[in-house]
Scaffold this active site. Structure first.
Site, mmCIF file in Angstrom:
data_model
loop_
_atom_site.group_PDB
_atom_site.id
_atom_site.type_symbol
_atom_site.label_atom_id
_atom_site.label_comp_id
_atom_site.label_asym_id
_atom_site.label_seq_id
_atom_site.Cartn_x
_atom_site.Cartn_y
_atom_site.Cartn_z
ATOM 1 N N HIS A 82 0.826 -1.203 0.000
ATOM 2 C CA HIS A 82 0.000 0.000 0.000
ATOM 3 C C HIS A 82 0.866 1.261 0.000
ATOM 4 C CE1 HIS A 82 -3.076 -2.991 0.653
ATOM 5 N NE2 HIS A 82 -2.411 -3.394 1.716
ATOM 6 N N GLU A 119 -1.770 0.281 8.137
ATOM 7 C CA GLU A 119 -0.944 -0.762 7.538
ATOM 8 C C GLU A 119 0.173 -0.154 6.701
ATOM 9 O OE1 GLU A 119 -1.349 -4.669 4.585
ATOM 10 O OE2 GLU A 119 -3.064 -3.339 4.902
ATOM 11 N N HIS A 174 2.961 -6.982 4.475
ATOM 12 C CA HIS A 174 1.585 -6.568 4.739
ATOM 13 C C HIS A 174 1.215 -6.886 6.182
ATOM 14 C CE1 HIS A 174 0.115 -5.752 0.572
ATOM 15 N NE2 HIS A 174 1.161 -6.510 0.264
ATOM 16 N N GLU A 256 1.723 -11.596 5.616
ATOM 17 C CA GLU A 256 0.761 -10.872 6.456
ATOM 18 C C GLU A 256 1.270 -11.062 7.885
ATOM 19 O OE1 GLU A 256 -1.708 -9.081 5.425
ATOM 20 O OE2 GLU A 256 -2.309 -9.809 3.442
#
Length: 292
Positions: A82, A119, A174, A256
């Site tokens: 992101h 995040e 992430h 993640e």
């Protein structure tokens, strides 16, 4: 401990949507990726922090040079998931891009803890810590973005950056946005995809090796357990719908690092000392892979 791959190629990655700044800890948790894949995509909020986009620029990145350590000559690309500025560019990040076997959003906003730690901030922090560790080992480290662009890049460009660098390993960092009670980390491996511009068949094997090594080291350094909601507690998941994996021609995995919407995981993810352990664990897995 032996880690085994559990395949789930039918899963899809929904946009992770950050709550508006100031959202309380009682906000409704973001659905898990499997749950959200059954719901329409959400558009990013226009009320995102202006400070994120203000600090971004379009000046070119300067790749870090390798040192003289054991990873001299190796190239590692780190992909911080992101971008803090994505909120300010909804039309850009929501446009569709071709990932070989379908289309996806260019990028998404990412999730956050219930207290508002994003995040995008988390991934940049861990990625920068990883860069320091890997450069000390002699690797040349490149980023897909370092908070130095207004938004994105698209998932297609993220893959191209690793490919153009002829990277020996690529890791996309992430954190998940699932429900309270869903805890732990997982590493996402590329499924075998041969469609359109995507052909992961040459990288499936080495990517699996990279992912398994990261799982083992992440547990060792962070003492966080594998996900209790994805991957059957193996710490591994296989997916065919992620453009960053589908379009990669070099070994690549996603991690993640935990669930930002679980209070216990969030306590770790918001701790600088724990993020250092996370960076050490991921980096140790990369080093193990590159020195095999």
């Amino acid at each position: 401990m032996v880690w085994q791959v559990v395949s789930g190629p039918g899963e899809s990655e929904p946009p992770k949507v950050l709550p508006a700044p100031g959202a309380s800890s009682s906000a409704t948790p973001t659905p898990s990726k499997a749950e959200a894949s059954r719901k329409p995509s959400q558009s990013p909020s226009k009320s995102a922090s202006a400070s994120a986009s203000a600090s971004a620029s379009k000046k070119p990145q300067k790749p870090a040079g390798g040192g003289t350590g054991p990873l001299k000559g190796k190239v590692v690309v780190i992909d911080p998931g992101h971008n803090p500025g994505n909120f300010s560019h909804p039309s850009d990040i929501n446009k569709s891009v071709n990932v070989g076997n379908g289309t996806k959003e260019c990028d998404t906003t990412g999730t956050s803890t219930n207290s508002g730690y994003t995040e995008a901030r988390f991934t940049l922090d861990v990625a920068r810590r990883m860069r320091t560790i890997l450069e000390q080992q002699g690797a040349t480290v490149k980023f897909t973005q370092d908070g130095d662009r207004a938004w994105g890049p698209c998932v297609t460009e993220r893959a191209q950056i690793g490919n153009a660098a002829h990277a020996d390993a690529v890791v996309s960092v992430h954190a998940d946005g699932s429900a309270e009670g869903n805890r732990g980390f997982h590493v996402i491996l590329p499924a075998s995809v041969h469609a359109g511009a995507a052909d992961t068949r040459p990288i499936v094997g080495p990517s699996k090796d990279l992912g398994e090594r990261i799982v083992g080291k992440f547990v060792q350094f962070t003492e966080m357990g594998p996900s209790n909601y994805v991957g059957d507690r193996t710490g591994l998941d296989t997916r065919s719908d992620l453009g960053g994996l589908n379009l990669s021609t070099v070994p690549k995995v996603f991690i993640e690092c935990g669930n930002m919407r679980d209070s216990q995981d969030a306590g770790k993810l918001t701790s600088g000392s724990w993020r250092q352990k996370a960076a050490q664990g991921i980096s140790a897995g990369i080093v193990s892979f590159l020195r095999r």
